[in-house]
Motif scaffolding. Sequence first.
Motif, PDB file in Angstrom:
ATOM      1  N   GLU A   1       0.917  -1.105   0.047  1.00 58.36           N
ATOM      2  CA  GLU A   1       0.102   0.042   0.184  1.00 58.36           C
ATOM      3  C   GLU A   1       0.884   1.197  -0.064  1.00 58.36           C
ATOM      4  OE1 GLU A   1      -3.080   0.234   2.816  1.00 58.36           O
ATOM      5  OE2 GLU A   1      -3.500  -2.085   2.864  1.00 58.36           O
TER       6      GLU A   1
ATOM      7  N   SER B   1      -4.410   4.509   0.435  1.00 62.07           N
ATOM      8  CA  SER B   1      -5.027   3.456  -0.209  1.00 62.07           C
ATOM      9  C   SER B   1      -5.773   3.792  -1.144  1.00 62.07           C
ATOM     10  CB  SER B   1      -5.860   2.351   0.660  1.00 62.07           C
ATOM     11  OG  SER B   1      -6.642   1.752   0.122  1.00 62.07           O
TER      12      SER B   1
ATOM     13  N   TYR C   1      -9.650   2.450  -0.210  1.00 61.00           N
ATOM     14  CA  TYR C   1     -10.261   2.781   1.142  1.00 61.00           C
ATOM     15  C   TYR C   1     -10.065   4.244   1.559  1.00 61.00           C
ATOM     16  CZ  TYR C   1     -10.812  -2.347   0.748  1.00 61.00           C
ATOM     17  OH  TYR C   1     -10.873  -3.473   0.128  1.00 61.00           O
TER      18      TYR C   1
ATOM     19  N   GLN D   1      -9.646  -6.619   3.720  1.00 58.59           N
ATOM     20  CA  GLN D   1      -9.241  -5.671   4.766  1.00 58.59           C
ATOM     21  C   GLN D   1     -10.382  -5.365   5.153  1.00 58.59           C
ATOM     22  OE1 GLN D   1      -6.601  -2.610   2.645  1.00 58.59           O
ATOM     23  NE2 GLN D   1      -5.841  -2.332   4.673  1.00 58.59           N
TER      24      GLN D   1
ATOM     25  N   GLN E   1     -11.348  -8.088   7.680  1.00 59.99           N
ATOM     26  CA  GLN E   1     -10.526  -7.836   8.874  1.00 59.99           C
ATOM     27  C   GLN E   1     -11.127  -6.787   9.769  1.00 59.99           C
ATOM     28  OE1 GLN E   1      -6.765  -7.397   7.296  1.00 59.99           O
ATOM     29  NE2 GLN E   1      -6.340  -9.405   7.542  1.00 59.99           N
TER      30      GLN E   1
ATOM     31  N   TRP F   1     -14.409   3.917   5.179  1.00 55.62           N
ATOM     32  CA  TRP F   1     -13.787   3.027   4.462  1.00 55.62           C
ATOM     33  C   TRP F   1     -14.336   2.639   3.145  1.00 55.62           C
ATOM     34  CZ3 TRP F   1      -9.050  -0.026   5.402  1.00 55.62           C
ATOM     35  CH2 TRP F   1      -8.441   0.366   6.625  1.00 55.62           C
TER      36      TRP F   1
END
Lengths: 358, 87
Positions: free
Chosen positions: A33, A53, A56, B9, B12, B43
């Motif tokens: 990343e 990222s 995200y 992710q 997680q 996110w």
Amino acid sequence: MTEIMVGTKKGLFVLRGDCDEGFAVTTRAFAGEPVDFAVRDPRTGRVFAAGGSPFYGPKLWWTDDFDGDWTQAEGVALPDGGEQALARLWVVTPGEQEGVLYAGGDPAVLFSSADDGRTWALEQGIFSHDTRSEWQPGGGGLCLHTIVPWPGDPDRLSVGISAVGVMHTTDGGATWRHSNHGIEPRYLPDDHDDVEHQHCVHCFRRSAADPNRMFMQFHGGIYRSDDAGDSWQEVGGAGLPADFGFPLAVDPADPDSAFVIPLTADVDRVTPGGRVAVYETRDGGASWVARGNGLPDHDAYLTVLREAFDTAGHGPQLTLAFGATSGHVFISEDAANSWVCAAEHLPPVYSVRVLRDT
Amino acid sequence: MAAIRLSGQLRQLAGQASVAVDGTTVAQALVDLQHRVPALHGWILDERSVVRPHLNLFVDGRQADVATALNETSELYVLPSITGGSH
């Protein structure tokens, strides 16, 4: 032992060692990343990493132990329900008060923390500035990339925003004023009107020995201020191969000192002539000398980005380190007189921060 | 309730692969997801409540957007794009 924290396109790398014995990668985090910036707060030892990222969004992480977990910092975002989103974090800088840190990002936002970086709040003075609607981004976005405290005075702070310019606060961030007097944006047409905040400042630093003294790498030209950034005068020229570049550093012990890494031009952002050198002034910018002993001196066309140059210590033991998008990291532990390659096969380097005696 | 299926992710962070959510549209479901799993706040949706550009949404096997309707048995997958080349 010297620690070099390297933010790259493919994660955070921590190098440890010294110039005599060499450096090795001792930590890698956020594998795969982008890490746009990483720094250790020398007051607490806490490490911050700004992740970028593409999936995200930008996040700020911190850890007190590389062998432990990283925690996402809270509050590093724009207000929910607004018209803008945080696009990128550019820099994290310790403040003057215990526990205080600042973070800058795109779109020209400043965050502050009063609890060693666990929680953050948006600084409304800049976010609601009455000229904001007139601000224009540079190629890297509308980035607040430079945060320069005033030694010993937490109410005084200067920031740099591309392509807006320098802004100062003297009341702890409640109000901000533009301060670009004397800077000539040569990228504008010759007959341009006077402009107050269309300045593509790349980086500036303040002297710890004389806080009124500042140096700036502008989009074209190197400038000095002797009045705390209220006005600027161009000083670059004698001895420099180019007036374009991104990072700038100073020796905290010498207010007449500055170091730059020139790139050929804004249309050719590589080290001039295939030769890598850090250029040093010790006379306030009147003259510059190449410091390239140990750096590649031929066929080396490197790009050194804004945050990929840092210093630690001062005087004859000043440590300087920089990285390039080629994946090289170079370091000097003798005030730029000699350099060694600390790493040569990293991913493209976005940021470098160096700490001595760790 | 509809279910949001998470991977990578996101899984997680959530600590689970599937979260039951309220909402009759994808937009409502994603907002409800953030309330149920605060760790995912920011996110998937940015501050504007816009889905981040490199995430893809699928409802019951078909590509969807925030306006897509959900029913009690809908499964909403949130998947990162398959990217390469420039990264």
